[in-house]
Write an enzyme that holds these catalytic residues in place. Structure first.
Site, mmCIF file in Angstrom:
data_model
loop_
_atom_site.group_PDB
_atom_site.id
_atom_site.type_symbol
_atom_site.label_atom_id
_atom_site.label_comp_id
_atom_site.label_asym_id
_atom_site.label_seq_id
_atom_site.Cartn_x
_atom_site.Cartn_y
_atom_site.Cartn_z
ATOM 1 N N ASP A 95 0.824 -1.210 0.000
ATOM 2 C CA ASP A 95 0.000 0.000 0.000
ATOM 3 C C ASP A 95 0.858 1.260 0.000
ATOM 4 O O ASP A 95 2.007 1.250 0.425
ATOM 5 C CB ASP A 95 -0.930 0.015 1.215
ATOM 6 C CG ASP A 95 -0.163 0.075 2.529
ATOM 7 O OD1 ASP A 95 0.818 -0.682 2.668
ATOM 8 O OD2 ASP A 95 -0.534 0.871 3.409
ATOM 9 N N GLU A 96 0.280 2.328 -0.484
ATOM 10 C CA GLU A 96 0.855 3.676 -0.426
ATOM 11 C C GLU A 96 2.305 3.744 -0.925
ATOM 12 O O GLU A 96 3.182 4.299 -0.267
ATOM 13 C CB GLU A 96 0.750 4.234 0.997
ATOM 14 C CG GLU A 96 -0.686 4.449 1.442
ATOM 15 C CD GLU A 96 -0.801 5.202 2.742
ATOM 16 O OE1 GLU A 96 -1.505 6.221 2.777
ATOM 17 O OE2 GLU A 96 -0.180 4.774 3.737
#
Length: 364
Positions: A95-96
């Protein structure tokens, strides 16, 4: 570097471990700084736009899949973790992943200058880690970003559905729908409903938002990116399979609440988790509707209240959901009026739903 996670499924719970992650990997730089891009840099440099930040919050660092030592280190970590933890699932994060962080790395800059893309950098990470996880006889779990991010994502063909589960956290049921439509199983962790750390303000030390009038602070979520606070009712009433076909619902394994630790530690852990996590457990295991299809948070209030006091008696610091007076005076803390967004009290209308066993307006 890793964190234990408990996932509440429709009939049981599973324990798995987050270990490898191309993003959120600053801690790896403590032992192997050469394999981590933008480690220990200021997260949002002065004079840059938000989209050019190195991390979404303080604490930078993303594993660099192009460094020759990266995968050697990862093999050692994967084998070590697999030998210690017998779980069938292995969460590999994803993620991210922010473009600016990878773009600041000289190795990745050289790759991009020859026509490569950041999505191809992520593909190199996935193409190495995924087969290794499968070879360890485990199912890989990734955050939704790996296939749904707007800028850096991989082609789903790289990840076989029989060995892959995705965890959704953005855009509510919209992300869940996209994941199951692609043929993958999903764990739902919507930040709109299941993020228990939300609503406590931000943690930046010099945020000028807090010098603004209250109405501006309120409009900005009080400094918390995922405001408002997720009440137990919000958690309980979330239908994680809303908008899915019966076939698609079969791919939803269950849900997970998340309590991120930027502003939470052992001193507040019990109160942040309980009894809101209990509300999710009942909703997923027993359903949040009665036999007529009506939401049953009215009767759930009584059950959760009693359950909270049982937890306290057992030494768990669960937060109260009502004053003790309400427990001593059944029905007196309920309402027979449905929510109305108008300010005029005369416009408040009676609920068209069923009235709960103790007078709480229950709606579908």
């Amino acid at each position: 570097m890793g964190a234990f996670r408990i996932v509440l499924r429709f009939r049981h719970s599973d324990l798995f471990r987050i270990q490898t992650n191309s993003g959120h990997s600053g801690s790896w730089a403590g032992a192997h700084p050469e394999i981590v891009s933008c480690a220990n840099k200021f997260w949002w440099p002065a004079g840059t736009k938000w989209e050019d930040r190195l991390a979404s919050e303080p604490g930078t660092g993303q594993l660099n899949p192009l460094h020759p030592k990266t995968f050697g280190v990862m093999i050692n970590v994967l084998e070590n973790v697999a030998s210690i933890f017998p779980e069938n699932f292995f969460h590999s994060g994803g993620d991210e992943i922010l473009p600016a962080c990878w773009k600041s790395d000289s190795l990745i800059q050289s790759f991009l200058s020859t026509g490569g893309t950041l999505s191809e950098v992520l593909e190199k990470f996935i193409n190495f880690v995924f087969p290794f996880i499968v070879a360890l006889d485990k199912t890989a779990i990734y955050w939704e970003d790996v296939i749904l991010d707007n800028e850096i994502k991989v082609d789903p063909s790289y990840l076989y559905p029989e060995y892959t589960i995705f965890q959704s956290w953005k855009n509510g049921t919209e992300s869940t729908k996209k994941i199951v439509q692609a043929g993958y199983r999903v764990i739902v962790s919507s930040s709109d409903y299941y993020y228990l750390d939300c609503g406590h303000g931000g943690f930046l030390g010099n945020d000028s938002l807090y010098d603004q009038p209250p109405e501006i602070q309120k409009a900005a979520g009080g400094g918390s990116w995922c405001s408002p606070f997720k009440t137990w009712q919000t958690v309980y009433n979330y239908d994680i399979t809303e908008g899915l076909t019966e076939e698609e619902k079969e791919l939803v394994l269950g849900g997970e609440v998340a309590l991120w630790s930027e502003q939470a530690d052992g001193t507040v852990l019990d109160a942040r988790l309980w009894p809101r996590t209990s509300a999710m457990a009942e909703a997923l295991w027993s359903g949040n509707r009665d036999e007529t299809g009506k939401k049953r948070y009215a009767e759930a209030t009584d059950r959760l209240n009693e359950w909270r006091h049982r937890m306290v008696n057992r030494g768990i610091g669960a937060e109260p959901i009502q004053p003790l007076w309400c427990l001593q005076n059944p029905g007196m803390c309920n309402t027979v009026h449905a929510y109305n967004s108008g300010d005029d009290e005369e416009n408040v209308t009676l609920s068209t739903g069923s009235v709960g066993s103790k007078g709480f307006a229950d709606s579908s």
